[in-house]
Write an enzyme that holds these catalytic residues in place. Structure first.
Site, PDB file in Angstrom:
ATOM      1  N   ALA A  13     124.012  -2.275  27.121  1.00  0.00           N
ATOM      2  CA  ALA A  13     122.940  -3.389  26.817  1.00  0.00           C
ATOM      3  C   ALA A  13     122.275  -3.025  28.041  1.00  0.00           C
ATOM      4  CB  ALA A  13     123.131  -5.051  27.664  1.00  0.00           C
ATOM      5  N   ARG A  23     109.960   2.296  26.478  1.00  0.00           N
ATOM      6  CA  ARG A  23     109.429   2.587  25.595  1.00  0.00           C
ATOM      7  C   ARG A  23     107.721   2.066  25.142  1.00  0.00           C
ATOM      8  NH1 ARG A  23     113.959   1.589  22.916  1.00  0.00           N
ATOM      9  NH2 ARG A  23     115.124   3.610  22.494  1.00  0.00           N
ATOM     10  N   SER A  42     126.340   4.667  28.062  1.00  0.00           N
ATOM     11  CA  SER A  42     125.819   4.857  26.504  1.00  0.00           C
ATOM     12  C   SER A  42     126.884   5.468  26.457  1.00  0.00           C
ATOM     13  CB  SER A  42     124.138   6.026  26.511  1.00  0.00           C
ATOM     14  OG  SER A  42     123.445   5.309  27.361  1.00  0.00           O
ATOM     15  N   CYS A  46     133.984   1.309  22.147  1.00  0.00           N
ATOM     16  CA  CYS A  46     134.925   0.636  20.264  1.00  0.00           C
ATOM     17  C   CYS A  46     136.451   1.829  19.561  1.00  0.00           C
ATOM     18  CB  CYS A  46     134.168  -0.350  20.318  1.00  0.00           C
ATOM     19  SG  CYS A  46     133.353  -1.940  20.288  1.00  0.00           S
ATOM     20  N   VAL A  83     126.318  -1.551  42.609  1.00  0.00           N
ATOM     21  CA  VAL A  83     125.918  -1.950  43.468  1.00  0.00           C
ATOM     22  C   VAL A  83     126.744  -3.582  43.654  1.00  0.00           C
ATOM     23  CG1 VAL A  83     123.893  -4.400  43.434  1.00  0.00           C
ATOM     24  CG2 VAL A  83     124.127  -1.807  41.614  1.00  0.00           C
ATOM     25  N   TYR A 434     128.118  -6.064  -9.024  1.00  0.00           N
ATOM     26  CA  TYR A 434     129.342  -6.059  -9.475  1.00  0.00           C
ATOM     27  C   TYR A 434     129.317  -5.039 -10.316  1.00  0.00           C
ATOM     28  CZ  TYR A 434     131.917  -6.434 -13.958  1.00  0.00           C
ATOM     29  OH  TYR A 434     133.311  -6.136 -14.078  1.00  0.00           O
ATOM     30  N   TRP A 442     134.104 -12.087 -10.859  1.00  0.00           N
ATOM     31  CA  TRP A 442     134.021 -12.675  -9.137  1.00  0.00           C
ATOM     32  C   TRP A 442     134.553 -12.515  -7.781  1.00  0.00           C
ATOM     33  CZ3 TRP A 442     131.653 -17.771  -9.000  1.00  0.00           C
ATOM     34  CH2 TRP A 442     131.336 -17.909 -10.115  1.00  0.00           C
ATOM     35  N   ARG A 450     134.339 -21.171  -4.368  1.00  0.00           N
ATOM     36  CA  ARG A 450     134.691 -21.924  -5.549  1.00  0.00           C
ATOM     37  C   ARG A 450     135.884 -22.433  -5.501  1.00  0.00           C
ATOM     38  NH1 ARG A 450     135.630 -18.726 -11.494  1.00  0.00           N
ATOM     39  NH2 ARG A 450     135.831 -21.077 -11.712  1.00  0.00           N
TER      40      ARG A 450
END
Length: 460
Positions: A13, A23, A42, A46, A83, A434, A442, A450
């Site tokens: 973040a 930018r 950076s 994960c 900090v 499909y 399906w 369904r």
């Protein structure tokens, strides 16, 4: 005269925000100072389990941008600097150089808080013994790999059976360890309903892992050399040459709390849609994003804490746009996540049954078994899909999927449907791709929809 942006935290973040702001505004318009207490920037946390397990070759493969690369873009990035205080009225932060011990204040016109999350580390006897590891940062991954290289062991205990726990169980199994997973819940993967979590537990047992559910770790036992030798519960001891803590994370908001900034029910910072912190003292000059914030759940309408790199990078883009004079919003999430244990794929989005109950929603469920491809096509693999729908309206509330190859990413269809507020009836009409190598006629998600439609009708 240029303004100064100060960024606390130089991972997803924080540096996404800094990069986007750069930018939009050059060094003559905006000075950017970023503080990072660690040694890396950076990077993909994960990916750590896959680096430990050998799927990823090196640490550097997980690093998207180095400190040097950020500095080349006129960002004053100060590594190994923590900090320690935010002075909101004075618009300044106090920082400490972790190498020299020097402390100093830095003024800001605009501030971004991206302090991330901290691993849950219970206060247990022996928790700090050599051989006990968390896996939150690249430094953690390096320390664990160093232990694995220098330990002549073959027994590993993973404490916790959430995403981190099951992924680390796979990593250690890939390295030849006999793995025991000690889980306080009745089933692994508390992010799923118990019936779906049971499928994960059965599969892990089938892969040769020992699952110990409904067990609370009481202490870490050590040998004469001081190293870990076992994990103890109230009922038993489980031998271990290495222990991994996969209990989860919590927002790292001690700094914000001490500054009097607003925190939510889960301990994360509260922001508006533009990721500005909801504090009138900040006068719109403080943003926050990533694992230290709470976000709106679009299905339940409640605030949640979800630590994911996907959200953190989006937060950073929006924050950087706001800092740089542009505009963007982060409307919220539906709680989509995927994981795997060896060849077992796990996915969820939206609400579990207990989430729906907590939100006061009446709902029906539908669970089906299907295959990833046409049943006659080679390689067709089984999957189980569970769907929740609102009882009166048929609005889709959540989907969980457990299966083999081709199962997990099907959850993205459900995530889009949840974001759009579709009903299960509308979901059945989606024009999905499909062909026999990719899906039955399906798709499994549509089969579940369904069945959910039928459940809604039967419920009146």
């Amino acid at each position: 005269m240029s303004e100064r942006l100060v960024v606390i935290g130089a991972d997803a973040a924080g540096m996404s925000a800094a990069s986007q702001a750069r930018r939009l505004q050059g060094p003559d318009e905006l000075e950017i100072v970023a503080f990072e207490r660690g040694r890396f920037t950076s990077y993909s946390a994960c990916g750590i389990p896959y680096w430990v397990g050998g799927d990823v070759d090196s640490r550097d493969a997980l690093i998207a941008r180095t400190p040097e690369e950020h500095r080349e873009r006129s960002i004053d990035l100060r590594m190994r600097t923590e900090v320690t205080e935010i002075d909101v009225p004075g618009r300044r932060v106090r920082a400490r150089d972790l190498e020299s011990g020097e402390e100093y204040w830095t003024a800001y016109d605009k501030l971004v808080i991206a302090t991330g999350a901290l691993p849950v580390r219970p206060e247990l006897p022996g928790i700090d013994a050599p051989g006990v590891h968390g896996v939150q940062t690249l430094e953690d991954g390096e320390a664990l790999l160093d232990t694995l290289r220098h330990t002549r062991g073959e027994r590993a205990v993973v404490v916790g059976a959430g995403y981190i726990g099951v992924e680390m169980a796979e990593a250690l199994a890939n390295r030849g360890y006999r793995v025991t997973v000690v889980n306080r819940g009745a089933q692994p993967m508390a992010t799923l309903d118990p019936d779906m979590g049971a499928l994960v537990g059965e599969a892990m047992t089938g892969l040769g892992m020992e699952m110990v559910n409904d067990a609370e770790v009481t202490k870490i036992l050590t040998g004469e050399d001081g190293r870990v030798r076992a994990v103890a519960t109230d009922d038993a001891e489980y031998a271990a040459d290495v222990v991994i803590l996969g209990i989860g994370v919590r927002p790292n908001t001690g700094l914000a709390r001490n500054a009097g900034l607003p925190l939510g029910e889960h301990g994360g910072l509260l922001t508006d849609l533009a990721m500005r912190v909801r504090d009138p003292r900040a006068e719109g000059a403080i943003w926050a994003g990533g694992d230290c914030v709470e976000v709106l759940d679009l299905v339940s309408g409640r605030e949640r804490h979800i630590a994911l790199g996907t959200h953190a990078n989006k937060h950073g883009q929006i924050i950087g746009s706001g800092v740089g004079g542009d505009y963007g919003t982060f409307p919220g999430v539906v709680g989509t996540a995927v994981s795997k244990v060896c060849d077992l794929e796990i996915a969820r989005t939206g609400l579990r049954e207990k989430d729906a109950q907590a939100a006061g929603l009446q709902y029906v469920t539908a669970t089906i078994e299907s295959t990833s491809r046409a049943g006659y096509f080679p390689g067709a693999a089984l999957m189980t899909v569970k769907m929740l729908a609102e009882r009166r309206t048929g609005r889709l509330l959540g989907v969980q999927i457990v299966g083999r190859e081709g199962a997990a990413k099907r959850v993205d269809v459900a995530a889009v449907a949840l974001t759009a507020g579709l009903t299960v009836t509308q979901l059945t009409t989606l024009d999905l791709g499909y062909a026999p190598p990719f899906s039955p006629v399906w798709d499994p998600v549509l089969v579940a929809a369904r069945k959910a439609v039928t459940a809604v009708r039967r419920a009146g």
